[in-house]
Scaffold this motif. Structure first.
Motif, PDB file in Angstrom:
ATOM      1  N   ILE A  85       0.809  -1.232   0.085  1.00 51.37           N
ATOM      2  CA  ILE A  85      -0.064   0.052  -0.031  1.00 51.37           C
ATOM      3  C   ILE A  85       0.871   1.256   0.025  1.00 51.37           C
ATOM      4  CG2 ILE A  85      -1.597   1.354   1.387  1.00 51.37           C
ATOM      5  CD1 ILE A  85      -2.784  -1.291   2.077  1.00 51.37           C
ATOM      6  N   THR A  99      -3.486   1.282  10.518  1.00 46.97           N
ATOM      7  CA  THR A  99      -4.398   0.159  10.065  1.00 46.97           C
ATOM      8  C   THR A  99      -3.603  -1.192  10.285  1.00 46.97           C
ATOM      9  OG1 THR A  99      -5.320   1.710   8.373  1.00 46.97           O
ATOM     10  CG2 THR A  99      -5.717  -0.602   7.975  1.00 46.97           C
ATOM     11  N   ILE A 102      -4.293  -2.012  13.965  1.00 45.75           N
ATOM     12  CA  ILE A 102      -5.628  -2.586  14.165  1.00 45.75           C
ATOM     13  C   ILE A 102      -5.755  -4.110  13.656  1.00 45.75           C
ATOM     14  CG2 ILE A 102      -8.006  -2.136  13.548  1.00 45.75           C
ATOM     15  CD1 ILE A 102      -7.500   0.672  13.616  1.00 45.75           C
ATOM     16  N   PHE A 103      -5.505  -4.300  12.461  1.00 52.22           N
ATOM     17  CA  PHE A 103      -5.622  -5.466  11.632  1.00 52.22           C
ATOM     18  C   PHE A 103      -4.813  -6.753  12.492  1.00 52.22           C
ATOM     19  CE2 PHE A 103      -4.061  -8.677   8.512  1.00 52.22           C
ATOM     20  CZ  PHE A 103      -5.208  -9.089   7.865  1.00 52.22           C
ATOM     21  N   GLY A 106      -6.353  -7.455  15.851  1.00 53.55           N
ATOM     22  CA  GLY A 106      -7.550  -8.232  15.688  1.00 53.55           C
ATOM     23  C   GLY A 106      -7.324  -9.533  15.319  1.00 53.55           C
TER      24      GLY A 106
ATOM     25  N   ILE B  33     -12.053 -13.738   3.592  1.00 52.20           N
ATOM     26  CA  ILE B  33     -11.500 -14.069   5.427  1.00 52.20           C
ATOM     27  C   ILE B  33     -12.214 -14.602   6.167  1.00 52.20           C
ATOM     28  CG2 ILE B  33     -10.140 -12.880   7.082  1.00 52.20           C
ATOM     29  CD1 ILE B  33      -8.901 -11.152   5.175  1.00 52.20           C
ATOM     30  N   LEU B  37     -11.918 -18.211   8.309  1.00 52.71           N
ATOM     31  CA  LEU B  37     -11.997 -18.489   9.623  1.00 52.71           C
ATOM     32  C   LEU B  37     -12.838 -19.365  10.113  1.00 52.71           C
ATOM     33  CD1 LEU B  37     -11.270 -14.476  10.904  1.00 52.71           C
ATOM     34  CD2 LEU B  37      -9.543 -16.377  10.722  1.00 52.71           C
ATOM     35  N   HIS B  39     -16.310 -19.227   9.356  1.00 56.81           N
ATOM     36  CA  HIS B  39     -17.657 -18.801   9.531  1.00 56.81           C
ATOM     37  C   HIS B  39     -18.546 -18.517   8.468  1.00 56.81           C
ATOM     38  CE1 HIS B  39     -16.545 -18.048  13.682  1.00 56.81           C
ATOM     39  NE2 HIS B  39     -15.437 -17.544  13.155  1.00 56.81           N
ATOM     40  N   THR B 279      -8.517   5.202  15.984  1.00 60.06           N
ATOM     41  CA  THR B 279      -9.437   5.066  14.688  1.00 60.06           C
ATOM     42  C   THR B 279      -9.821   6.275  14.187  1.00 60.06           C
ATOM     43  OG1 THR B 279     -10.227   3.126  16.407  1.00 60.06           O
ATOM     44  CG2 THR B 279     -11.726   3.814  14.154  1.00 60.06           C
ATOM     45  N   ILE B 282      -8.256   7.391  11.315  1.00 58.78           N
ATOM     46  CA  ILE B 282      -8.353   6.830   9.996  1.00 58.78           C
ATOM     47  C   ILE B 282      -9.805   7.515   9.493  1.00 58.78           C
ATOM     48  CG2 ILE B 282      -8.976   4.479   8.988  1.00 58.78           C
ATOM     49  CD1 ILE B 282      -7.260   3.372  11.181  1.00 58.78           C
ATOM     50  N   PRO B 318     -15.785 -14.204  18.114  1.00 57.87           N
ATOM     51  CA  PRO B 318     -14.970 -13.273  18.860  1.00 57.87           C
ATOM     52  C   PRO B 318     -15.052 -11.812  18.149  1.00 57.87           C
ATOM     53  CG  PRO B 318     -13.601 -15.110  18.512  1.00 57.87           C
ATOM     54  CD  PRO B 318     -15.102 -15.173  17.626  1.00 57.87           C
ATOM     55  N   ASP B 320     -13.110  -9.723  17.804  1.00 56.44           N
ATOM     56  CA  ASP B 320     -11.881  -9.384  17.114  1.00 56.44           C
ATOM     57  C   ASP B 320     -12.115  -9.323  15.682  1.00 56.44           C
ATOM     58  OD1 ASP B 320     -10.221  -9.401  19.674  1.00 56.44           O
ATOM     59  OD2 ASP B 320     -10.671 -11.362  19.531  1.00 56.44           O
ATOM     60  N   GLY B 323     -12.473  -6.063  14.027  1.00 58.08           N
ATOM     61  CA  GLY B 323     -10.874  -5.418  13.896  1.00 58.08           C
ATOM     62  C   GLY B 323     -10.422  -5.763  12.540  1.00 58.08           C
ATOM     63  N   VAL B 324     -10.466  -7.226  12.230  1.00 61.90           N
ATOM     64  CA  VAL B 324     -10.007  -7.736  11.135  1.00 61.90           C
ATOM     65  C   VAL B 324     -10.625  -7.012   9.752  1.00 61.90           C
ATOM     66  CG1 VAL B 324      -9.706  -9.915   9.669  1.00 61.90           C
ATOM     67  CG2 VAL B 324      -9.507  -9.885  12.023  1.00 61.90           C
ATOM     68  N   GLN B 326     -12.335  -4.314   9.742  1.00 65.43           N
ATOM     69  CA  GLN B 326     -11.905  -2.852   9.581  1.00 65.43           C
ATOM     70  C   GLN B 326     -10.805  -2.708   8.836  1.00 65.43           C
ATOM     71  OE1 GLN B 326     -11.293  -0.333  13.087  1.00 65.43           O
ATOM     72  NE2 GLN B 326     -13.104  -0.970  13.692  1.00 65.43           N
ATOM     73  N   GLY B 327      -9.694  -3.436   9.198  1.00 72.31           N
ATOM     74  CA  GLY B 327      -8.499  -3.658   8.679  1.00 72.31           C
ATOM     75  C   GLY B 327      -8.374  -3.678   7.070  1.00 72.31           C
ATOM     76  N   VAL B 328      -9.134  -4.650   6.873  1.00 71.88           N
ATOM     77  CA  VAL B 328      -9.217  -5.257   5.433  1.00 71.88           C
ATOM     78  C   VAL B 328      -9.828  -4.230   4.702  1.00 71.88           C
ATOM     79  CG1 VAL B 328     -10.342  -6.738   3.687  1.00 71.88           C
ATOM     80  CG2 VAL B 328      -9.393  -7.710   5.780  1.00 71.88           C
ATOM     81  N   LEU B 330      -9.850  -1.119   5.184  1.00 71.89           N
ATOM     82  CA  LEU B 330      -8.956   0.070   5.238  1.00 71.89           C
ATOM     83  C   LEU B 330      -8.179  -0.082   4.058  1.00 71.89           C
ATOM     84  CD1 LEU B 330      -8.983   1.135   8.735  1.00 71.89           C
ATOM     85  CD2 LEU B 330      -9.524   2.732   7.080  1.00 71.89           C
ATOM     86  N   PHE B 331      -7.583  -0.992   4.181  1.00 70.53           N
ATOM     87  CA  PHE B 331      -6.322  -1.574   3.248  1.00 70.53           C
ATOM     88  C   PHE B 331      -6.649  -1.339   1.653  1.00 70.53           C
ATOM     89  CE2 PHE B 331      -4.089  -4.708   6.511  1.00 70.53           C
ATOM     90  CZ  PHE B 331      -3.293  -3.510   6.690  1.00 70.53           C
TER      91      PHE B 331
END
Lengths: 323, 359
Positions: A85, A99, A102-103, A106, B33, B37, B39, B279, B282, B318, B320, B323-324, B326-328, B330-331
């Protein structure tokens, strides 16, 4: 001074080095990236990813070296996301790093749910147990700190020295610094700027991953949620505290490690110094690394010495045709 | 051969479509993802939406999560307009709460209509002064504000921890290291079962919008952000503008801390912010520093947070995972920014040239 004090001090120094080792790994990782011009605030996330992966592999395979390697690799994977990125797509480094943190936190906490019930096999624990060097470890005060440590602690020191030599005494190291200082000049010299950035960000991620693995596999020896607990941010601070110098990072890492262990050892004990009662509050002591880093930043600003300045192109993107 | 070239500035509409595409891709990727995991991704997504806006109660929970995030983002926006990279929202949040706490614990006998405004004043002052430190250091010695504000976050959090274990420890909480509760008069008033934090946040949105768009100070801030030299040539007192703007930035972040302390916890703890100060950086960046789009971006993020905690209780997934995701997302959005400025084209000429060289 009585011997009891000496023994306690020796054990304290030993603990300081152990506390400082994950910081040292994270700092070295940060230095590599920043020397190539990339400020990665994802250290905390990469350490988490390394910590959970290293622990998982150690618990499942019982192979200590494989675990360390896997942990490092996990950190590098996090760094790869960041590099794609910020280098290829020229995204904002601060936001991307945050980010990644955070990732990383998580996904590591998520995967870590399975690790809470796992224990480390004896093969791993024995492999990374402190190695006592006969005779030398009996040296008063510093004997235990240097000669009764896990091989992982020694690895960090060796890496710090190697990285210093690499950055300061080799041709490629000079190129790295050029990429961080002035990428267009580097580009004009025929240096592949993006390749340099990628490799150093990834190597930095690998080191952060190793630091995380050390934490979970060697230092804490079990998994818990949010295991890294802000150490990654201290490492970000340490990069500046060490003024981007890997060898100074050793002292910085151990010093900050010592500050953290003072809190653990002297929790709420009263001390008398020159007749004054001093109460050491662990919470206030915990502030010191950050305050000291700010002081160093200010001193760098006052000194204006070229070698003490951050890499010139730190946290800016480089697009070739903007030259 | 593939070649990257700069593209002329995109029209608003195309820009919007590009961002939308990024979000669609991001959601697709996070579903993959989630599936990896173990689900059901569609069910997770539906439950997240239901958990965040599925009932009146859940909507109010989402809004409660949005309020501090929106306020913090507004605060950092002011600094970012000036290209002052304040990542210290977290610390200014805690100092705001601390400032309010000083008033609450010292003047607790005051009636609510005096106590609350005094607490807000104390908190805004504390948050603003905390932000002033990096601004002064930068003005005097060109110290990097990114790094100083980052460090000050942790100093502020440790300060709150210290108060919690030391001077402000609740003697009634037996062995637990818990901070004293605020007096009852210090509770934020409620309307329809929700504390009035959301009204404060909306007022702040309007305030920042007017400040940036229509005020002299806002204009000066923008010019300074675009080019500090221009500002100096134009005869602006850049030092004064920097200090005032940063006081506003830090003060607003402080308000977020006061809202959380008086509206939700009625006390302060070192986890009061749950990391929203980070956060907010961001969200501010995603909304392109536009106060109005900040409202929707913050709401989306609050949905993810609230949906995540709902997932945990309903699907035993969970939190968490939030967070995963959110991260994806954002990336992807971060990566997509690139395509607003550049495009990848198939360069025929270079192809031919290389063929000629080969031959």
């Amino acid at each position: 001074m009585d011997t009891g004090f000496l023994v306690a001090a020796a054990m304290f120094l030993q603990l300081a080095a152990q506390c400082g080792t994950p910081l040292l790994f994270g700092t070295l990782g940060g230095i590599l990236g920043e020397k190539a011009g990339n400020l990665n605030l994802g250290v905390e996330g990469m350490m988490m990813m390394g910590a959970v992966t290293g622990y998982y592999v150690a618990a499942v395979t019982g192979h200590p070296i494989l675990a360390a390697f896997a942990g490092g690799l996990a950190g590098a994977v996090g760094a790869l996301l960041y590099a794609i990125i910020t280098v290829t797509f020229q995204g904002n480094q601060t936001v991307t790093g945050l980010t990644l943190t955070i990732f990383g936190i998580g996904i590591s906490n998520y995967v870590g749910k399975e690790c809470t019930s796992m224990t480390l096999p004896a093969s791993v624990r024995e492999f990374y147990a402190p190695i006592v060097v006969p005779g030398l470890s009996k040296i008063p005060l510093i004997g235990k700190m240097i000669f009764e440590q896990s091989s992982f602690v020694a690895l960090a020191i060796v890496l710090a020295v190697l990285i210093w030599i690499y950055l300061n005494k080799t041709r490629i190291g000079l190129n790295v610094r050029m990429v961080g200082e002035n990428p267009s000049a580097a580009d004009a010299c025929g240096i592949n700027v993006n390749l340099y950035k990628y490799t150093h960000i990834l190597a930095g991620g690998f080191l952060c991953g190793l630091g995380g693995t050390y934490l979970s596999v060697v230092y804490i020896t079990r998994w818990q949620n949010d295991l890294v607990a802000g150490l990654g941010w201290i490492a970000v601070a340490l990069v500046i505290f060490a003024i981007w110098n890997p060898v100074r990072a050793i002292f910085g890492g151990y010093l900050f490690g010592a500050l953290r262990s003072i809190g653990l050892v002297l929790q709420n004990t009263q001390m008398a110094l020159f007749g004054y009662e001093i109460k050491l509050d662990p919470q206030l002591l915990d502030m010191l690394p950050y305050i000291m880093t700010i002081i160093v930043l200010v001193l760098i600003g006052i000194q204006k010495k070229k070698e003490y300045q951050p890499p010139g192109w730190l946290s800016r993107s480089y697009y070739r045709e903007d030259r | 051969m593939l070649k990257i070239i700069k593209r002329p500035p995109l029209a608003e509409k195309k820009m919007f479509i590009l961002r939308l595409l990024a979000v669609v891709f991001a959601i697709a990727a996070s579903m993959v993802i989630i599936a990896l995991l173990g689900h059901n991704p569609i069910k997770v997504m539906i439950e997240m939406v239901r958990g965040s806006i599925g009932s009146k109660y859940r909507i109010s929970e989402t809004i409660n999560k949005m309020v501090p995030l929106l306020t913090l983002s507004l605060g950092v926006c002011v600094a970012y307009k000036m290209k002052f990279w304040n990542i210290g929202a977290e610390g200014q949040f805690y100092m705001g709460a601390y400032g309010a706490g000083v008033v609450a614990f010292n003047f607790g006998s005051l009636p609510s209509y005096l106590l609350l405004p005094a607490m807000f004043l104390g908190g805004i002052l504390a948050g603003g002064l905390w932000a002033l430190i990096p601004a002064l250091l930068k003005a005097k010695w060109q110290t990097s504000e990114t790094l100083v504000t980052l460090m000050l976050n942790y100093v502020a959090i440790r300060w709150i921890t210290y108060l919690q274990y030391g001077p402000w420890r609740d003697p009634k909480a037996a062995g637990l290291p818990r901070m004293m509760h605020f007096p009852d008069a210090a509770a934020l008033p409620e309307i329809g079962g929700m504390h009035i934090g959301w009204i404060i946040a909306l007022v702040l949105v309007a305030f920042i919008y007017i400040l940036i768009r229509y005020s002299k100070l806002g204009y000066e801030i923008t010019v300074m952000g675009e080019n500090p030299r221009t500002a100096e040539y134009a005869g602006m007192n850049t030092f004064r503008i920097l200090l005032i703007a940063i006081m506003i930035s830090g003060g607003i972040c402080g308000i977020a801390g006061i809202i959380q302390a008086t509206g939700l916890e009625h006390s302060i703890s070192p986890v009061l912010s749950s990391g929203l100060g980070f956060t907010a950086i961001i969200t501010a960046w995603l909304s392109k520093l536009q106060p109005v789009s900040l409202v929707s971006v913050s709401f989306l993020f609050a949905m993810m947070l609230q949906g995540g905690s709902y997932l945990q209780s309903v699907m035993k997934v969970p939190s968490d995972v939030a967070g995963v995701i959110q991260g994806v997302i954002l990336f992807f959005v971060l990566g997509s920014e690139f395509f607003t400025q550049y495009k990848i084209v198939w360069d025929k000429r270079r192809d031919e040239e290389s063929r000629r060289v080969d031959a």
